[in-house]
Scaffold this active site. Structure first.
Site, mmCIF file in Angstrom:
data_model
loop_
_atom_site.group_PDB
_atom_site.id
_atom_site.type_symbol
_atom_site.label_atom_id
_atom_site.label_comp_id
_atom_site.label_asym_id
_atom_site.label_seq_id
_atom_site.Cartn_x
_atom_site.Cartn_y
_atom_site.Cartn_z
ATOM 1 N N ASP A 60 -6.304 -2.863 4.671
ATOM 2 C CA ASP A 60 -7.315 -3.549 3.861
ATOM 3 C C ASP A 60 -7.875 -4.712 4.653
ATOM 4 O OD1 ASP A 60 -5.733 -6.140 2.550
ATOM 5 O OD2 ASP A 60 -4.428 -4.391 2.728
ATOM 6 N N GLU A 152 -3.527 -12.149 -8.349
ATOM 7 C CA GLU A 152 -2.249 -12.623 -7.812
ATOM 8 C C GLU A 152 -2.038 -14.115 -7.994
ATOM 9 O OE1 GLU A 152 -2.505 -12.717 -3.312
ATOM 10 O OE2 GLU A 152 -4.168 -11.351 -3.751
#
Length: 256
Positions: A60, A152
């Site tokens: 990613d 997150e």
């Protein structure tokens, strides 16, 4: 007097136009130079331990990797390990777009790498507004991975309010694209904040402390197992992931 003022105004306008052209030219020249550098970046191996009991590996990326030479990424193969997918940061918060998204989105597709786009969630902001930012930026096509919500951080927001905003994002995005989004988070955040309210969503989980699988109680689709990897065509360290399934299961996850 009026003619003199008009001449000054025209000179200012022309100067501004020329300055704009120079800035744009400089930006494109910088991009070309970064991509050129990336093309010549070669590694003998990925620089990390690779979980060998998974067959599909990916990375990613975001603006922090700068320019990426996607053909070099696609061409790197170490024993049986090759990059088989990528997640690309698209947006953040209510209005921000990752400055490298458009280039990464286009060039990864041209290189033949299955791609997915993710949104970095700001818990203190509206889930619906953030979803609209993602929708206005990302055009998904057949063969792409489902959209991803990266959540997150709580930013001081109470857990019940955060979960409500996460649901707003997920539902808005699912209604628009017609596909259930993936949630990205780490093991502790899922257990402590998201809890059991999102078990019906595909999970991409970050966990770096075990070599065989992430330490989480529920099923998962993707595992981010390292943030220290190296790939040909990328100047900086990059996150590595695996898919929890075989090639047919991976194809079934892609958008029709």
């Amino acid at each position: 007097m009026a003619d003199k003022k008009n001449n000054i105004a025209w000179k200012i306008l022309i100067t501004l136009i020329l300055a704009g052209i120079l800035v744009m030219g400089g930006f494109h020249l910088y991009e070309w130079w970064q991509t050129r550098k990336a093309h010549f970046v070669k590694y003998e191996a990925f620089g990390i331990d690779i979980p060998t009991n998974y067959g599909i590996h990916g990375i990613d990326v975001s603006k922090y990797q700068e320019a990426v030479d996607w053909e070099s990424v696609k061409g790197m193969k170490v024993e049986d390990v090759q990059i088989g997918f990528t997640f690309i940061k698209a947006t953040e918060g209510n209005s921000n777009e990752d400055r490298c998204f458009k280039r990464n989105w286009k060039q990864s597709k041209e290189a033949g790498i299955p791609r997915g786009a993710y949104h970095f969630f700001i818990a203190s902001k509206s889930g619906k507004t953030q979803a609209e930012n993602f929708i206005s930026t990302v055009e998904l096509q057949p063969g792409d991975l489902p959209p991803v919500l990266d959540v997150e951080q709580s930013n001081g927001v109470k857990s019940d309010k955060l979960r409500q905003r996460v649901k707003e994002w997920l539902e808005t995005v699912e209604n628009y694209y017609g596909v259930r989004p993936i949630i990205y988070t780490n093991v502790d955040f899922y257990k402590q904040i998201l809890k059991d309210e999102f078990d019906q969503y595909p999970l991409w989980v970050a966990h770096y402390l075990q070599k065989e699988k992430p330490r989480i109680y529920r099923d998962w689709h993707f595992w981010q197992h390292s943030e220290q990897g190296h790939v040909n065509g990328i100047l900086y360290k990059v996150d590595f992931n695996v898919f929890n399934g075989d090639s047919s299961e991976f194809r079934n996850l892609l958008i029709d």
